[in-house]
Write an enzyme that holds these catalytic residues in place. Structure first.
Site, short mmCIF file in Angstrom:
data_model
loop_
_atom_site.label_atom_id
_atom_site.label_comp_id
_atom_site.label_asym_id
_atom_site.label_seq_id
_atom_site.Cartn_x
_atom_site.Cartn_y
_atom_site.Cartn_z
N GLU A 28 3.25 -9.56 -8.03
CA GLU A 28 1.84 -9.46 -8.43
C GLU A 28 1.74 -9.56 -9.95
O GLU A 28 2.73 -9.77 -10.65
CB GLU A 28 1.23 -8.14 -7.93
CG GLU A 28 1.87 -6.90 -8.55
CD GLU A 28 1.26 -5.59 -8.05
OE1 GLU A 28 0.60 -5.60 -6.99
OE2 GLU A 28 1.46 -4.56 -8.72
N ARG A 57 0.05 6.26 -14.77
CA ARG A 57 0.35 5.07 -15.57
C ARG A 57 -0.39 5.12 -16.91
O ARG A 57 -1.55 5.51 -16.97
CB ARG A 57 -0.06 3.81 -14.80
CG ARG A 57 0.81 3.52 -13.59
CD ARG A 57 0.27 2.38 -12.76
NE ARG A 57 -0.99 2.73 -12.11
CZ ARG A 57 -1.69 1.90 -11.35
NH1 ARG A 57 -1.27 0.65 -11.16
NH2 ARG A 57 -2.80 2.30 -10.77
N ASP A 103 -2.68 -1.49 -15.82
CA ASP A 103 -2.99 -2.92 -15.81
C ASP A 103 -3.61 -3.40 -17.12
O ASP A 103 -4.66 -4.05 -17.14
CB ASP A 103 -3.93 -3.27 -14.64
CG ASP A 103 -3.46 -2.71 -13.32
OD1 ASP A 103 -2.23 -2.61 -13.13
OD2 ASP A 103 -4.31 -2.40 -12.47
N HIS A 154 3.01 -4.79 -15.05
CA HIS A 154 1.64 -5.32 -15.14
C HIS A 154 1.20 -5.44 -16.60
O HIS A 154 0.47 -4.63 -17.13
CB HIS A 154 0.65 -4.48 -14.37
CG HIS A 154 -0.56 -5.28 -14.00
ND1 HIS A 154 -0.93 -5.54 -12.70
CD2 HIS A 154 -1.45 -5.93 -14.77
CE1 HIS A 154 -2.01 -6.31 -12.69
NE2 HIS A 154 -2.34 -6.56 -13.95
#
Length: 317
Positions: free
Chosen positions: A190, A284, A18, A255
């Site tokens: 999202e 990630r 993120d 993201h």
């Protein structure tokens, strides 16, 4: 002979999910999900941002509504005041207890005091809140959870009374509709982020489950003079605008945030991805690459680049 300076992805390998970047004059501020705290980096270069000075500026309390699952922090500068938006919950209530919380700093992001402003008064439980200014108004977009029989989260937009308070309705602007938005066992929209250019607004978002190979980016487009609180003002892309590359061994790219090179001549996308199929969300890592623009004025994000490829550093470094 001048040797071109390069870097390689990933920028941040461990806990690099993120990612968010904010460019303030000649300084870049960088954030990623840290789960129990909010950590802030700063650097004069974009390619070296993960090696920049960093500090923990907020730590979750042991109990309470924002004590767990500190996700997706974003730093923004609004009217010369700094704000951080982040997702949290109580660690017990799951998705239905998630809220977006706000910190405020009237001084320097590193040296000033961060004050808790509470949580944004969204109509739905949710996560991944972001803000943007448009035509002298401030807007908030988030991924909201509802009592949906066929999908998990959808994106809502609302006008803001101030940087931590919404006014008016929360308008649904996209929900998972296509197969590429429903991979990994969950139907998800999202991680919204605003990109403004060429008299258009591009709302880029992440689709499908973040641990799925097919986590990707979708996009909504609106004219800059449209009523952006009208859901019909947003045209949704029927295909992902950025997705996995099996050939390049890049899976689950999504993201993201957007920023520019130090000299302002290049546009860059900062995102997370996974280097192996079915690698899982715990692997990630933060990456970035330059992107360009199509003849119709829309962004062209290209294909996620392999980690072994040397990439020229942003212009001006």
């Amino acid at each position: 002979m001048v040797t071109e300076k390069t870097f390689r992805n990933p920028l941040l390998t461990h806990l690099g999910a993120d990612p968010w970047v904010w460019k303030n004059k000649d300084v870049y501020y960088f954030m990623v999900t840290r789960r129990t705290r909010i950590q802030l980096w700063k650097s004069n270069t974009l390619s070296g941002i993960a090696q920049g000075e960093n500090k923990t500026i907020w730590t979750a309390p042991e109990t309470g509504i924002n004590s767990a699952n500190i996700w997706a922090p974003e730093i923004h500068k609004i009217n010369d005041i700094w704000y951080i938006y982040f997702t949290a919950n109580d660690g017990e209530g799951g998705d239905q207890s998630r809220k977006v919380f706000v910190l405020e700093n009237n001084s320097d992001p590193f040296d000033g005091e961060w004050v808790e402003k509470g949580f944004v008064n969204t109509e739905h439980p949710g996560l991944d809140g972001t803000v943007f200014e448009h035509q002298s108004k401030l807007y908030f977009v988030y991924a909201g959870y509802g009592h949906f029989p066929d999908y998990g989260s959808a994106l809502y937009i609302s006008e803001m009374e101030n940087p931590w308070t919404l006014k008016g309705p929360n308008v649904l602007i996209t929900k998972p509709e296509y197969d590429w938005e429903k991979q990994g066992g969950m139907a998800i929209n999202e991680g919204p982020v605003m990109l403004k250019r060429n008299n258009k607004l591009f709302m880029v978002y992440s689709a499908s489950a973040t641990w799925s190979d097919d986590y990707c980016l979708g996009m909504l487009t609106a004219s800059a003079d449209a009523d952006i609180l009208n859901a019909d003002a947003w045209l949704k892309s029927t295909q992902p605008v950025f997705k996995k590359s099996v050939a390049n061994k890049v899976f689950a790219p999504g993201h993201n945030g957007f920023t520019q090179s130090p000299d302002g001549t290049e546009d860059w996308i900062v995102y997370h991805a996974i280097s192996e199929s079915d690698g899982g969300a715990q692997k990630r890592s933060t990456r970035m690459q330059k992107f360009t623009w199509k003849s119709d004025g829309s962004p062209d994000f290209g294909v996620p680049l392999p980690t072994e490829m040397p990439i020229a550093v942003p212009s001006g470094e």
